[in-house]
Design a protein around this motif. Sequence first.
Motif, PDB file in Angstrom:
ATOM      1  N   MET A 144       0.957  -1.023  -0.197  1.00  0.00           N
ATOM      2  CA  MET A 144       0.148   0.022  -0.121  1.00  0.00           C
ATOM      3  C   MET A 144       0.926   1.246   0.111  1.00  0.00           C
ATOM      4  O   MET A 144       0.605   2.341  -0.654  1.00  0.00           O
ATOM      5  CB  MET A 144      -0.767  -0.084   1.236  1.00  0.00           C
ATOM      6  N   HIS A 145       1.922   1.357   0.713  1.00  0.00           N
ATOM      7  CA  HIS A 145       2.840   2.583   0.921  1.00  0.00           C
ATOM      8  C   HIS A 145       3.600   2.700  -0.451  1.00  0.00           C
ATOM      9  O   HIS A 145       3.824   3.571  -0.818  1.00  0.00           O
ATOM     10  CB  HIS A 145       3.857   2.196   2.018  1.00  0.00           C
ATOM     11  N   ASP A 146       4.089   1.485  -1.046  1.00  0.00           N
ATOM     12  CA  ASP A 146       4.865   1.449  -2.423  1.00  0.00           C
ATOM     13  C   ASP A 146       3.830   2.097  -3.299  1.00  0.00           C
ATOM     14  O   ASP A 146       4.312   3.083  -4.053  1.00  0.00           O
ATOM     15  CB  ASP A 146       5.190   0.127  -2.614  1.00  0.00           C
ATOM     16  N   ILE A 147       2.550   1.914  -3.537  1.00  0.00           N
ATOM     17  CA  ILE A 147       1.673   1.953  -4.564  1.00  0.00           C
ATOM     18  C   ILE A 147       1.311   3.648  -4.262  1.00  0.00           C
ATOM     19  O   ILE A 147       1.459   4.652  -5.185  1.00  0.00           O
ATOM     20  CB  ILE A 147       0.374   1.477  -4.356  1.00  0.00           C
ATOM     21  N   GLY A 148       1.118   3.961  -2.902  1.00  0.00           N
ATOM     22  CA  GLY A 148       1.086   5.461  -2.778  1.00  0.00           C
ATOM     23  C   GLY A 148       2.313   6.137  -2.956  1.00  0.00           C
ATOM     24  O   GLY A 148       2.091   7.285  -3.773  1.00  0.00           O
ATOM     25  N   ALA A 149       3.468   5.891  -2.840  1.00  0.00           N
ATOM     26  CA  ALA A 149       4.529   6.431  -3.018  1.00  0.00           C
ATOM     27  C   ALA A 149       4.861   6.453  -4.704  1.00  0.00           C
ATOM     28  O   ALA A 149       5.146   7.697  -5.362  1.00  0.00           O
ATOM     29  CB  ALA A 149       5.853   5.712  -2.647  1.00  0.00           C
ATOM     30  N   TYR A 150       4.327   5.712  -5.488  1.00  0.00           N
ATOM     31  CA  TYR A 150       4.377   5.825  -6.931  1.00  0.00           C
ATOM     32  C   TYR A 150       3.239   6.898  -7.605  1.00  0.00           C
ATOM     33  O   TYR A 150       3.867   7.720  -8.153  1.00  0.00           O
ATOM     34  CB  TYR A 150       4.128   4.378  -7.501  1.00  0.00           C
ATOM     35  N   PHE A 151       2.190   6.687  -7.138  1.00  0.00           N
ATOM     36  CA  PHE A 151       1.298   7.950  -7.578  1.00  0.00           C
ATOM     37  C   PHE A 151       1.477   9.275  -6.896  1.00  0.00           C
ATOM     38  O   PHE A 151       1.215  10.319  -7.665  1.00  0.00           O
ATOM     39  CB  PHE A 151      -0.118   7.565  -7.124  1.00  0.00           C
ATOM     40  N   ALA A 152       2.261   9.313  -5.749  1.00  0.00           N
ATOM     41  CA  ALA A 152       2.785  10.788  -5.316  1.00  0.00           C
ATOM     42  C   ALA A 152       3.866  11.342  -6.208  1.00  0.00           C
ATOM     43  O   ALA A 152       3.822  12.540  -6.023  1.00  0.00           O
ATOM     44  CB  ALA A 152       3.140  10.336  -3.632  1.00  0.00           C
ATOM     45  N   THR A 153       4.477  10.617  -6.941  1.00  0.00           N
ATOM     46  CA  THR A 153       5.454  10.973  -8.042  1.00  0.00           C
ATOM     47  C   THR A 153       5.085  11.595  -9.088  1.00  0.00           C
ATOM     48  O   THR A 153       5.670  12.250  -9.955  1.00  0.00           O
ATOM     49  CB  THR A 153       6.662  10.141  -8.318  1.00  0.00           C
ATOM     50  N   LYS A 154       3.493  11.345  -9.248  1.00  0.00           N
ATOM     51  CA  LYS A 154       2.941  11.641 -10.910  1.00  0.00           C
ATOM     52  C   LYS A 154       2.349  12.930 -10.470  1.00  0.00           C
ATOM     53  O   LYS A 154       1.922  13.353  -9.562  1.00  0.00           O
ATOM     54  CB  LYS A 154       1.881  10.752 -11.092  1.00  0.00           C
ATOM     55  N   SER A 155       1.966  13.737 -11.470  1.00  0.00           N
ATOM     56  CA  SER A 155       1.218  15.098 -11.689  1.00  0.00           C
ATOM     57  C   SER A 155       0.094  14.863 -12.236  1.00  0.00           C
ATOM     58  O   SER A 155      -0.457  14.382 -13.311  1.00  0.00           O
ATOM     59  CB  SER A 155       2.152  16.094 -12.694  1.00  0.00           C
ATOM     60  N   SER A 156      -0.693  15.410 -11.430  1.00  0.00           N
ATOM     61  CA  SER A 156      -2.295  15.485 -11.905  1.00  0.00           C
ATOM     62  C   SER A 156      -2.704  16.554 -12.938  1.00  0.00           C
ATOM     63  O   SER A 156      -1.981  17.665 -12.892  1.00  0.00           O
ATOM     64  CB  SER A 156      -3.276  15.833 -10.611  1.00  0.00           C
ATOM     65  N   LEU A 157      -3.275  16.013 -14.088  1.00  0.00           N
ATOM     66  CA  LEU A 157      -3.374  16.872 -15.234  1.00  0.00           C
ATOM     67  C   LEU A 157      -4.693  17.900 -14.874  1.00  0.00           C
ATOM     68  O   LEU A 157      -5.541  17.635 -14.215  1.00  0.00           O
ATOM     69  CB  LEU A 157      -3.897  15.992 -16.197  1.00  0.00           C
ATOM     70  N   PRO A 158      -4.523  19.218 -15.225  1.00  0.00           N
ATOM     71  CA  PRO A 158      -5.178  20.006 -14.834  1.00  0.00           C
ATOM     72  C   PRO A 158      -6.760  19.867 -15.722  1.00  0.00           C
ATOM     73  O   PRO A 158      -6.721  19.471 -16.896  1.00  0.00           O
ATOM     74  CB  PRO A 158      -4.895  21.360 -15.330  1.00  0.00           C
ATOM     75  N   GLY A 159      -7.741  20.185 -14.824  1.00  0.00           N
ATOM     76  CA  GLY A 159      -8.996  20.057 -15.398  1.00  0.00           C
ATOM     77  C   GLY A 159      -9.519  21.575 -15.698  1.00  0.00           C
ATOM     78  O   GLY A 159      -8.938  22.541 -15.408  1.00  0.00           O
ATOM     79  N   VAL A 160     -10.867  21.474 -15.950  1.00  0.00           N
ATOM     80  CA  VAL A 160     -11.540  23.000 -16.417  1.00  0.00           C
ATOM     81  C   VAL A 160     -13.006  22.952 -15.567  1.00  0.00           C
ATOM     82  O   VAL A 160     -13.809  22.032 -15.323  1.00  0.00           O
ATOM     83  CB  VAL A 160     -11.929  23.209 -17.948  1.00  0.00           C
ATOM     84  N   ALA A 161     -13.152  23.836 -15.040  1.00  0.00           N
ATOM     85  CA  ALA A 161     -14.384  24.206 -14.053  1.00  0.00           C
ATOM     86  C   ALA A 161     -15.373  24.968 -15.017  1.00  0.00           C
ATOM     87  O   ALA A 161     -15.082  25.494 -16.048  1.00  0.00           O
ATOM     88  CB  ALA A 161     -14.323  25.116 -12.989  1.00  0.00           C
ATOM     89  N   ASP A 162     -16.720  24.481 -14.683  1.00  0.00           N
ATOM     90  CA  ASP A 162     -17.915  25.106 -15.429  1.00  0.00           C
ATOM     91  C   ASP A 162     -17.955  26.493 -14.957  1.00  0.00           C
ATOM     92  O   ASP A 162     -18.436  26.623 -13.832  1.00  0.00           O
ATOM     93  CB  ASP A 162     -19.206  24.213 -15.041  1.00  0.00           C
ATOM     94  N   GLN A 163     -18.026  27.556 -15.902  1.00  0.00           N
ATOM     95  CA  GLN A 163     -18.009  29.044 -15.343  1.00  0.00           C
ATOM     96  C   GLN A 163     -19.178  29.242 -14.737  1.00  0.00           C
ATOM     97  O   GLN A 163     -19.096  30.113 -13.743  1.00  0.00           O
ATOM     98  CB  GLN A 163     -17.781  29.815 -16.614  1.00  0.00           C
ATOM     99  N   ALA A 164     -20.341  28.649 -14.951  1.00  0.00           N
ATOM    100  CA  ALA A 164     -21.551  28.867 -14.282  1.00  0.00           C
ATOM    101  C   ALA A 164     -21.417  28.492 -12.711  1.00  0.00           C
ATOM    102  O   ALA A 164     -22.204  28.964 -11.834  1.00  0.00           O
ATOM    103  CB  ALA A 164     -22.487  27.921 -14.935  1.00  0.00           C
ATOM    104  N   PHE A 165     -20.540  27.735 -12.385  1.00  0.00           N
ATOM    105  CA  PHE A 165     -20.318  27.571 -10.943  1.00  0.00           C
ATOM    106  C   PHE A 165     -19.120  28.078 -10.257  1.00  0.00           C
ATOM    107  O   PHE A 165     -18.985  27.760  -9.016  1.00  0.00           O
ATOM    108  CB  PHE A 165     -19.997  25.924 -10.790  1.00  0.00           C
ATOM    109  N   VAL A 166     -18.254  28.743 -10.987  1.00  0.00           N
ATOM    110  CA  VAL A 166     -17.003  29.208 -10.505  1.00  0.00           C
ATOM    111  C   VAL A 166     -17.433  30.307  -9.315  1.00  0.00           C
ATOM    112  O   VAL A 166     -16.603  30.061  -8.254  1.00  0.00           O
ATOM    113  CB  VAL A 166     -16.124  29.823 -11.806  1.00  0.00           C
TER     114      VAL A 166
END
Length: 270
Positions: A144-166
Amino acid sequence: MKFRHAVAAVVTMLVMSAASAQSTAPAKPSSAAAPAGAEARPGGDATHDPATPGMPTATQATATTPSGEAGAAAKPGDATAGQAKAAVCGACHGMDGNSTDPQYPRLAGQSEQYIAAQLADFKSGKRMNPIMQGFAQPLSDQDMHDIGAYFATKSSLPGVADQAFVEQGQTLYRQGDADRGIPACMACHGPDGRGNPGPHYPQLTSQHAQYVESRLKALRDMDPAQAGPHAKPMVEVAKKLDDKDIAAVASYIEGLHANEPTPAVAPASP
């Protein structure tokens, strides 16, 4: 769940079970007598006096694992080892932790501590999800810690918010609503949504709005008495949110991402 994900889940669960069986040989019991001054513990273990030089402490001898079981303490996660172990996660969460299906959360950039704790909760049944429970069962605490460490090294791709909710989402995230007793989300999750690994506050930045919305509604419906110490504060907050609040803050979170510094560009030679 889509058919292709169901097939991938079954196959990868079998692969992980085989890998776990090979990597987790049972430890041989020790026949050595406990040193003088050691306090006997249930099950035949002993806790050495921490004041005695060179003796392991109780924490070192029988540490509590993320799943709440007594056993050898997991070492800090190894991202290299975690990459192979996380291959089974790719069918739903993406090989780099950036899932394309919004019903599955993005794990890229999430802290090792949070991922390990959630996997432990799935394994123990504290957090209910039949698919994730199946994946978590063969995992050791170190896995579990090894899997967590792997994903922690990755970068989350930016998303886009709906302007109606901003506007509404930004107000809730950054200011909360004092009149209704709703604290600002950033008080725990940070102004840029990076979270706080210590108390297990997850990273939120760029998370799929659909996933955030479903989790907030699930937390709103949860019995506080059934929530763990890390989830209970969110249960209390979620109960004060209506559907419009949840939709707004979830959309805002998807578009939330830090402004990464731009590398300086050297001037062109004349």
